[in-house]
Design an enzyme around this catalytic site. Structure first.
Site, mmCIF file in Angstrom:
data_model
loop_
_atom_site.group_PDB
_atom_site.id
_atom_site.type_symbol
_atom_site.label_atom_id
_atom_site.label_comp_id
_atom_site.label_asym_id
_atom_site.label_seq_id
_atom_site.Cartn_x
_atom_site.Cartn_y
_atom_site.Cartn_z
ATOM 1 N N ASP A 76 49.177 44.321 1.709
ATOM 2 C CA ASP A 76 48.737 45.580 1.100
ATOM 3 C C ASP A 76 48.791 46.697 2.142
ATOM 4 O OD1 ASP A 76 47.444 47.675 -0.160
ATOM 5 O OD2 ASP A 76 45.911 46.410 -1.067
ATOM 6 N N HIS A 100 49.233 46.518 -4.263
ATOM 7 C CA HIS A 100 47.847 46.912 -4.022
ATOM 8 C C HIS A 100 46.910 46.244 -5.014
ATOM 9 C CE1 HIS A 100 44.453 49.185 -2.774
ATOM 10 N NE2 HIS A 100 44.407 49.933 -3.842
ATOM 11 N N SER A 140 39.905 48.879 -5.225
ATOM 12 C CA SER A 140 40.355 49.898 -4.299
ATOM 13 C C SER A 140 39.199 50.746 -3.781
ATOM 14 C CB SER A 140 41.429 50.744 -4.981
ATOM 15 O OG SER A 140 42.094 51.557 -4.059
#
Length: 661
Positions: free
Chosen positions: A579, A624, A493
């Protein structure tokens, strides 16, 4: 009035017997509310802290937020521990360590959500929501409350459980691995449990009971990753479901939290730097909520309650309380409240003579050594950059010889004021067993050392995090931990920003990189206000659309913007097709541009140049980060071993002990 409001925020507790009832008698806005209670503030010895580490986890807070729980104890005054209590703690740690050392490694497992209420434990067993008597929780004697297969979802799992005060109902939030969408089910508890209701796209939810002994469920509704609406619902003969609150500012999100004693429900409205809290009286949930303090830019605060007193955890003011810790050698080590938060969340065994003058967390498990250096000294493993000591956590086998020839996997995050995730993962244990060194760099931008640590690594200070990461890796190599040709760097991320930036600025420090759902195109993402999280994250990255200073600064570190023809480490990227947090488009654009730069560099270098590998693995689904994907874990480990030229025979055999292929 300003002074009174400030004192109101700084005071950690004040008397509020039956606050909700009291508020019915007199309408008070936030200013005269402070006036009303000004004379009742108890400025006793209190804890004020810049560190908000143990606040509730909010999935909307960032592109990825590691899950975390927090205890009521984190908000309460801490009594000085005497030698007896320290001795008891050490005994408890020894028991834990003994249990770990004697437990077969095949028995390690990742525990799903569970909650204790009354005399029962509620948890997931297989595809079912079940409960068992507390004393029988480790047996197979349980009652099935709901079969998750009835929802017709692909591999559903329970993310969160809440039980109504008198155990007439239980609510559970259910998700799937390949999506962030969730469904909240409400089950009526009886001889024949039955699903009473279900609500889509629920983020947070809590139960309270009104004056007529009726259970009321409050929940927040999430749309496009934005959480702005609060609802309340009742069941049985008096069914109703109504919207209770809507937040109008798109840069804020809303989450619910029930105080540990269940006395108050708090509606928390916040962005990255500012918060506002409303109280709902748990005894009178239909009464209007009470505003504690309206939002003031830069002021964060959270509410707890015990014994008719509120506890306010806030970033206003300086820490005023210190906690005295002692090492095994009985050498005093003072740490402030910020550092105490960091230590509370980790293994609390203080027992390592080489760090006897400093605060160290130590856990010896079999032939593994885990050292988390919090207080840093000249002889400790550390990185010093721009006058800042950057904590690192290093994990390796104690019997390892010649560490300079061992492979090193460096982890980093450094964003949103969140701690770098160091939870147990089977693949990490397997790597250590196979001789790897794992290093965790707690760079600025994260939350390990409090709010200032975060502030020093966000907006126009993002480059501090990059400088910290570079210094950490150089320090590791300088201290004899591996070498560049055996060093890999990993992140997920928002951690991808620092990793991508380092690959542009100092690629010679690394041999390989693995990224998962990485944030790599900061500039274009933050200029696109149609994306669900852009407005919420302006406080973290800046507003390049309206602020030229922010735009120019982002251009200096943005991974996508700074790709150039040069030698890069090999890179493996895992991305997810749908995502919503990190759009696939930005990752694809980054990968294409990187490959073009590598090809151009190879052409300029001539024959004999071995170009690095760039792998983009696009997984289906809309989640995610999928931690437990065996396919992903296998692909990443295979990539690392191949790029570093290591024999992977034993590592996959060991991995089978943990993962069911």
């Amino acid at each position: 009035m300003q002074q009174k409001s400030k004192l109101f925020l700084q005071a950690l507790k004040y008397s509020i017997p039956r606050l909700g009832k009291c508020m019915q008698k007199q309408h008070l806005n936030h200013y005269n509310f402070a006036d009303h209670y000004y004379n009742r503030i108890k400025l006793k010895k209190c804890h004020l802290t810049k560190c908000l580490q143990d606040k509730p986890t909010i999935s909307e807070l960032a592109r990825n937020i590691p899950s975390r729980s927090f205890s009521c104890k984190d908000f309460l005054p801490i009594k000085q521990e005497n030698k007896d209590s320290l001795s008891e703690n050490m005994d408890a740690f020894e028991k834990v360590r003994t249990k770990l050392e004697t437990q077969p490694q095949e028995e390690y497992e990742i525990i799903n959500a569970e909650v204790k209420h009354g005399g029962f434990v509620y948890y997931q067993e297989g595809c079912c929501l079940v409960r068992s008597k507390d004393e029988e929780a480790d047996n197979d004697n349980y009652e099935v409350l709901f079969n998750l297969e009835e929802l017709k979802l692909d591999q559903p799992f329970i993310d969160c459980i809440r039980v109504a005060p008198d155990e007439k109902y239980v609510a559970a939030k259910i998700r799937t691995e390949d999506s962030e969408a969730s469904t909240c089910i409400v089950v009526k508890l009886s001889d024949q449990p039955v699903m009473e209701a279900s609500f889509p796209n629920v983020s947070s939810f809590e139960w309270v009971k009104d004056e007529e002994e009726e259970d009321v469920l409050f929940y927040t509704f999430q749309r496009n990753l934005r959480c702005h609406d609060v609802y309340r619902a009742t069941f049985g003969d008096n069914k109703r479901n109504e919207r209770f609150y809507t937040e109008k500012d798109p840069s804020y999100f809303v989450f619910l939290y029930l105080t540990k004693d269940s006395r108050f429900l708090t509606i928390n409205i916040m962005n990255k730097t500012t918060s506002e809290v409303w109280l709902i009286d748990g005894l009178s949930p239909w009464d209007p909520p009470v505003l504690i303090q309206k939002r003031i830019h830069g002021v964060l605060y959270y509410i707890e309650h015990r014994d008719d007193e509120l506890y306010i955890l806030t970033n206003v003011g300086e820490p005023t309380e210190f906690k005295l810790m002692r090492t095994a050698a009985d050498t005093p080590a003072i740490m402030n409240w910020d550092l105490f938060f960091t230590m509370k969340r980790n293994t609390k065994v203080v027992d390592l003579d080489m760090f006897k003058d400093h605060c160290v967390l130590f856990l010896k498990h079999s032939n593994l050594l885990y050292v988390n250096v919090i207080g840093l000294a000249d002889d400790s493993v550390r990185s010093l950059k721009d006058g800042k000591s950057v904590p690192m956590t290093i994990f390796h086998k104690t019997d390892s010889e010649d560490l300079q020839k061992k492979p090193l996997l460096v982890h980093v995050y450094g964003a949103y004021g969140m701690d770098l995730k160091m939870n147990f993962r089977p693949e990490r244990r397997v790597l250590v067993d196979d001789g790897w060194i794992l290093a965790y760099c707690h760079v600025r931008g994260g939350g390990e050392l409090g709010l200032q640590w975060h502030a020093d690594g966000r907006l126009t200070k993002k480059l501090n995090g990059l400088a910290d990461l570079e210094a950490c890796i150089k320090t590791l190599h300088g201290q004899g931990f591996s070498q560049p040709s055996l060093t890999a760097l990993t992140a997920f991320s928002a951690g991808g920003v620092l990793v991508g930036a380092l690959c542009n600025s100092n690629p010679e420090l690394l041999r390989a990189v693995t990224l998962e759902a990485p944030f790599l195109d900061v500039l274009n993402t933050m200029m696109d206000t149609t994306l669900p999280l852009t407005l919420e994250e302006l406080e973290e990255w800046g507003n390049p659309s309206s602020d030229e200073k922010h735009k120019n600064y982002i251009k200096r570190y943005c991974p996508y913007q700074n790709i150039k023809p040069q030698h890069y480490p090999s890179i493996h990227i895992t991305a997810y097709e749908n995502d919503e947090r990190v759009p696939l488009k930005g990752i694809v654009n980054y990968t294409d541009k990187l490959k073009e730069a590598i090809m151009e560099h190879a052409k300029d270098t001539g024959e004999g140049y071995q170009a690095p590998n760039v792998v983009l693995d696009i997984q289906p689904g809309g989640n995610h980060v999928i931690e437990d994907s065996h396919k992903k874990i296998t692909a990443q480990i295979k990539f690392l071993y191949e790029e570093l030229g290591l024999d992977s025979t034993s590592v996959f055999e060991n991995l089978k002990k943990y993962l069911k292929f």
